[in-house]
Design a protein around this motif. Structure first.
Motif, PDB file in Angstrom:
ATOM      1  N   LEU A 282      79.633  14.945   2.282  1.00 60.09           N
ATOM      2  CA  LEU A 282      78.743  15.025   3.455  1.00 60.09           C
ATOM      3  C   LEU A 282      77.956  16.335   3.459  1.00 60.09           C
ATOM      4  N   GLU A 283      78.596  17.409   3.021  1.00 66.96           N
ATOM      5  CA  GLU A 283      77.904  18.704   2.959  1.00 66.96           C
ATOM      6  C   GLU A 283      76.796  18.648   1.883  1.00 66.96           C
ATOM      7  N   ILE A 284      77.094  18.006   0.768  1.00 67.00           N
ATOM      8  CA  ILE A 284      76.088  17.836  -0.292  1.00 67.00           C
ATOM      9  C   ILE A 284      74.922  17.001   0.251  1.00 67.00           C
ATOM     10  N   GLU A 285      75.260  15.935   0.952  1.00 70.85           N
ATOM     11  CA  GLU A 285      74.231  15.055   1.511  1.00 70.85           C
ATOM     12  C   GLU A 285      73.326  15.827   2.469  1.00 70.85           C
ATOM     13  N   ARG A 286      73.923  16.686   3.273  1.00 72.51           N
ATOM     14  CA  ARG A 286      73.163  17.473   4.251  1.00 72.51           C
ATOM     15  C   ARG A 286      72.190  18.403   3.537  1.00 72.51           C
ATOM     16  N   ARG A 287      72.682  19.058   2.499  1.00 76.14           N
ATOM     17  CA  ARG A 287      71.802  19.985   1.760  1.00 76.14           C
ATOM     18  C   ARG A 287      70.696  19.232   1.030  1.00 76.14           C
ATOM     19  N   MET A 288      71.036  18.064   0.494  1.00 80.39           N
ATOM     20  CA  MET A 288      70.003  17.261  -0.183  1.00 80.39           C
ATOM     21  C   MET A 288      68.904  16.871   0.798  1.00 80.39           C
ATOM     22  N   ARG A 289      69.335  16.462   1.997  1.00 79.24           N
ATOM     23  CA  ARG A 289      68.375  16.016   3.001  1.00 79.24           C
ATOM     24  C   ARG A 289      67.417  17.136   3.411  1.00 79.24           C
ATOM     25  N   MET A 290      67.912  18.379   3.371  1.00 85.08           N
ATOM     26  CA  MET A 290      67.058  19.523   3.704  1.00 85.08           C
ATOM     27  C   MET A 290      66.016  19.771   2.612  1.00 85.08           C
ATOM     28  N   GLU A 291      66.385  19.482   1.372  1.00 83.76           N
ATOM     29  CA  GLU A 291      65.550  19.877   0.231  1.00 83.76           C
ATOM     30  C   GLU A 291      64.695  18.753  -0.329  1.00 83.76           C
ATOM     31  N   LEU A 292      65.059  17.503  -0.031  1.00 82.33           N
ATOM     32  CA  LEU A 292      64.355  16.377  -0.661  1.00 82.33           C
ATOM     33  C   LEU A 292      63.439  15.679   0.336  1.00 82.33           C
ATOM     34  N   SER A 293      62.410  15.065  -0.184  1.00 82.69           N
ATOM     35  CA  SER A 293      61.558  14.228   0.656  1.00 82.69           C
ATOM     36  C   SER A 293      62.327  12.961   1.015  1.00 82.69           C
ATOM     37  N   GLY A 294      61.818  12.229   1.967  1.00 86.83           N
ATOM     38  CA  GLY A 294      62.441  10.944   2.308  1.00 86.83           C
ATOM     39  C   GLY A 294      62.486  10.028   1.096  1.00 86.83           C
ATOM     40  N   LEU A 295      61.445  10.080   0.293  1.00 89.24           N
ATOM     41  CA  LEU A 295      61.369   9.237  -0.902  1.00 89.24           C
ATOM     42  C   LEU A 295      62.431   9.622  -1.930  1.00 89.24           C
TER      43      LEU A 295
END
Ligand SMILES: *Cc1c(COP(=O)(O)O)cnc(C)c1O
Ligand code: SF4
Length: 343
Positions: A282-295
């Motif tokens: 979940l922590e990885i997912e959170r960081r990914m969401r901050m750095e990646l576009s929706g796509l």
């Protein structure tokens, strides 16, 4: 020549004690098979961990062999009909390289072999007689281990009786055996590209797997107008790091492959040492969401035990309700309120 034994493997790389002690033993034990393409990349720890077996597999007595209870949802032989509107056809048990994290170990590499003409016909008829099925996954194992002729028969049979069904071509071969994707094979796919579209479903778990050859193989599908989607398995000491997964997503997107799912490891016996705690995921997912576009953002997903089905894991932003106001947290940690319309 592909590698099929610990002895051959030990001539190529220096094995640890635990790797040397691995034994293929009993049901659900995945054979050792490593393609030349993967063998040439074993110096990458993230590749090695996915394909070199380890005695930890033999010692794991957690989980079971069929946590998704696929066997219980088998309609026609090899056809898993677990969601009413889609089904998975297990075309063959064979792959070009066996991934040590494989969740379908009860079946993969079990010497069941490719589906017979009759099995393919039966599955095609079942799909035809269940109009609620809109999508079928052609999976296994890896469907592209079939010969060109068998693939032609499979696509022809499926398409003839189910022209409006979307078929997903699920394969890891683009990553582990890209030389399989010849002009001739793409010619066969094009010939049977009628009616509803195909979707290519790949499995890339680490940026190092996106070699020139692998990207070239995917491009063959894209050039036929077939969209490509990627499924990644979250794996300990392979890709359990936001930076690695962000790099993977960006590289996939750049090559016209949409990151689709990031899977939490299933509770499959023999794979515990490769699983990642959900809190870390979940922590990885959170960081990914901050750095990646929706796509570029895949859906972090867990396939629940006892055939519970897939559910999405993500940080919950809706934390409460006060009268008409829903209370949210922002990604930065502030709160916001959003009212329902006045009725
Ligand atoms: C995952 C899965 C599917 C496809 O699910 P999507 O969420 O649509 O990708 C279909 N059938 C089975 C048995 C599955 O495990
Ligand atoms: S390619 Fe897929 S089916 Fe084959 S071993 Fe890897 S995860 Fe399992």
């Amino acid at each position: 020549m592909p590698i099929t034994s610990i002895e051959e493997l030990s001539k190529l790389i220096e094995l640890s004690g635990s790797e040397k002690e691995w034994r293929e033993s009993g049901s659900g034990s995945l054979p050792l098979l490593i393609s030349d393409h993967i063998a040439s990349m074993l110096h990458e720890p993230a590749i090695r961990r996915q394909f070199v077996p380890d005695a930890l597999e033999n010692m794991d007595d957690t989980g079971n062999l069929d946590p998704q209870e696929e066997t219980g949802h088998e309609a026609a032989f090899r056809l898993v009909h677990r969601y009413h509107n889609r089904a998975a056809f297990l075309v063959t048990d064979r792959c070009f390289s066996y991934c040590r994290h494989c969740f379908r170990r009860r079946f993969t590499g079990s010497m069941t072999g490719p589906a017979t003409d009759e099995e393919i016909q039966k599955a095609a008829e079942y799909i035809n007689s269940h109009k609620e099925i809109k999508e079928v996954l052609l999976t296994g194992g890896d469907m592209f281990t079939l010969s060109d002729d068998r693939i032609a028969f499979l696509l022809k049979t499926m398409k003839e009786s189910n022209p409006d069904v979307i078929f997903r071509l699920c394969t890891r071969a683009v990553a582990v055996y890209p030389e399989r994707f010849t002009k001739k094979l793409f010619g066969i796919i094009r010939e049977h590209q009628t009616g509803a579209p195909y979707y290519l479903m790949t499995q890339f778990n680490h940026p190092a797997e996106l070699t020139e050859d692998a990207i070239g193989a995917v491009r063959g599908f894209l050039d036929l107008g077939i969209p490509a989607m990627n499924q990644t398995v979250l794996l300990k000491d392979v890709n359990d790091d936001a930076g690695i997964l962000i790099e993977l997503s960006n590289k996939l997107l750049y090559n016209r492959i949409k990151p689709y799912y990031l899977f939490q490891g299933d509770l499959v016996k023999g794979t515990q040492h490769l699983r990642v705690p959900i809190r870390k995921g979940l922590e990885i997912e959170r960081r990914m969401r901050m750095e990646l576009s929706g796509l570029g953002m895949p859906q972090y997903t867990i396939d629940l035990p006892q055939g519970g089905g897939k559910v999405i894991l993500t940080e919950n932003h809706l934390i409460g309700k006060k009268g008409r106001e829903y209370i949210f947290t922002t990604p930065e940690g502030d709160t916001r309120e959003y009212p329902d319309p006045i009725s």
